[in-house]
Design a protein around this motif. Structure first.
Motif, PDB file in Angstrom:
ATOM      1  N   HIS A  93      11.584  37.564 -82.894  1.00 52.98           N
ATOM      2  CA  HIS A  93      13.023  37.260 -82.858  1.00 52.98           C
ATOM      3  C   HIS A  93      13.695  38.224 -81.877  1.00 52.98           C
ATOM      4  O   HIS A  93      14.212  39.274 -82.276  1.00 52.98           O
ATOM      5  CB  HIS A  93      13.640  37.412 -84.253  1.00 52.98           C
ATOM      6  N   PRO A  94      13.705  37.887 -80.624  1.00 49.83           N
ATOM      7  CA  PRO A  94      14.298  38.827 -79.662  1.00 49.83           C
ATOM      8  C   PRO A  94      15.815  38.919 -79.760  1.00 49.83           C
ATOM      9  O   PRO A  94      16.403  39.938 -79.419  1.00 49.83           O
ATOM     10  CB  PRO A  94      13.860  38.255 -78.308  1.00 49.83           C
ATOM     11  N   ASP A  95      16.482  37.806 -80.216  1.00 49.69           N
ATOM     12  CA  ASP A  95      17.951  37.808 -80.271  1.00 49.69           C
ATOM     13  C   ASP A  95      18.491  38.487 -81.523  1.00 49.69           C
ATOM     14  O   ASP A  95      19.683  38.799 -81.593  1.00 49.69           O
ATOM     15  CB  ASP A  95      18.476  36.370 -80.213  1.00 49.69           C
ATOM     16  N   ARG A  96      17.663  38.660 -82.547  1.00 46.39           N
ATOM     17  CA  ARG A  96      18.136  39.242 -83.805  1.00 46.39           C
ATOM     18  C   ARG A  96      18.366  40.749 -83.620  1.00 46.39           C
ATOM     19  O   ARG A  96      17.524  41.438 -83.034  1.00 46.39           O
ATOM     20  CB  ARG A  96      17.117  39.006 -84.905  1.00 46.39           C
ATOM     21  N   PRO A  97      19.493  41.262 -84.121  1.00 46.79           N
ATOM     22  CA  PRO A  97      19.720  42.713 -84.000  1.00 46.79           C
ATOM     23  C   PRO A  97      18.779  43.491 -84.908  1.00 46.79           C
ATOM     24  O   PRO A  97      18.335  42.999 -85.946  1.00 46.79           O
ATOM     25  CB  PRO A  97      21.175  42.884 -84.429  1.00 46.79           C
ATOM     26  N   LYS A  98      18.492  44.678 -84.511  1.00 47.15           N
ATOM     27  CA  LYS A  98      17.590  45.517 -85.283  1.00 47.15           C
ATOM     28  C   LYS A  98      18.304  46.101 -86.499  1.00 47.15           C
ATOM     29  O   LYS A  98      19.508  45.949 -86.677  1.00 47.15           O
ATOM     30  CB  LYS A  98      17.051  46.638 -84.398  1.00 47.15           C
ATOM     31  N   SER A 129      22.555  46.834 -87.460  1.00 47.49           N
ATOM     32  CA  SER A 129      23.343  46.132 -88.477  1.00 47.49           C
ATOM     33  C   SER A 129      23.997  47.093 -89.460  1.00 47.49           C
ATOM     34  O   SER A 129      24.970  46.736 -90.111  1.00 47.49           O
ATOM     35  CB  SER A 129      22.448  45.147 -89.241  1.00 47.49           C
TER      36      SER A 129
END
Length: 245
Positions: free
Chosen positions: A164-169, A173
């Motif tokens: 998931h490259p678009d998901r923030p780490k 968050s």
């Protein structure tokens, strides 16, 4: 007995017969050798005269050979002969002065030996140690190149693309408007929006708090339990009394 001392009267009589004006004996101070340090002070003038004579003879020898004002350099044979003849402790000489004289005599020999050893080491370092095997070097270079290629392939295979490259780490968050410090005062208890692990439902503030009616019921039940316990104890006691004669 021979080991006993004679009487005082006998000793005085013998002393008067011998007298006091006697020649020095063997163990007197005159027969002892003078120390080297004291002899240098007493014979200072003679030592200076000897030194001047030696210097004058050296200058005359240099004049005869065309080297005015310079002393002749001692050869190795001269140094060895002087060392062999002079390396003996003199009567009345202390060990400190003897050690110093030995070091002064052996210094040129040690210096020449060190110079020869250094020259030999330099010559040995300049000479090649042995024939170089080119085949062995080529084999080792090939093995190293192959090993580098294998290591590079392993690193490429281990670097997997992210799912998931678009998901923030996670650290992106978790943000708070106010910074949390160590000694901050809590104004209210924490409120959780998600259930913790293993929990089925949230517990409210009213859980575990009894009302007045519930307290009265609890008191009544307590009294009933106490009366039942007393009745049970009394019945057991009566039963035991009836059984025993």
């Amino acid at each position: 007995m021979p080991h006993k001392k004679a009487k005082q009267s006998i000793r005085e009589k013998v002393r008067n017969e011998i007298g006091a004006d006697l020649p020095p004996q063997k163990g007197s101070l005159r027969s002892e050798p003078i120390p080297k340090s004291a002899s240098r002070i007493l014979n200072a003038q003679n030592i200076r005269d000897d030194f001047r004579k030696k210097r004058k003879s050296c200058e005359e020898r240099a004049d005869n050979e065309g080297r005015v004002g310079k002393r002749q350099k001692k050869t190795k044979s001269d140094v060895k002969s002087t060392v062999q003849t002079t390396l003996k402790i003199q009567p009345g000489e202390s060990m400190q002065h003897f050690n110093r004289r030995v070091e002064d005599d052996l210094r040129p020999l040690v210096k020449s030996a060190m110079q020869t050893a250094r020259s030999r080491e330099r010559g040995a370092a300049r000479e090649p140690s042995g024939p170089v095997d080119t085949r062995l070097e080529k084999k080792t270079e090939k093995k190293r190149a192959k090993y580098r290629e294998e290591e590079g392939a392993k690193e490429i295979s281990l670097q997997l693309p992210p799912t998931h490259p678009d998901r923030p780490k996670e650290f992106a968050s978790v943000n708070s408007s106010a910074p949390k410090r160590l000694n901050d005062i809590a104004q209210a208890p924490p409120e959780f929006s998600k259930l913790p692990r293993g929990a089925t439902a949230f517990s409210t503030k009213k859980d575990g708090v009894l009302s007045m009616a519930q307290k009265l019921l609890m008191e009544k039940e307590r009294e009933n339990a106490i009366t039942r316990y007393r009745e049970l104890k009394s019945s057991r006691k009566l039963r035991v009394d009836t059984i025993t004669p």
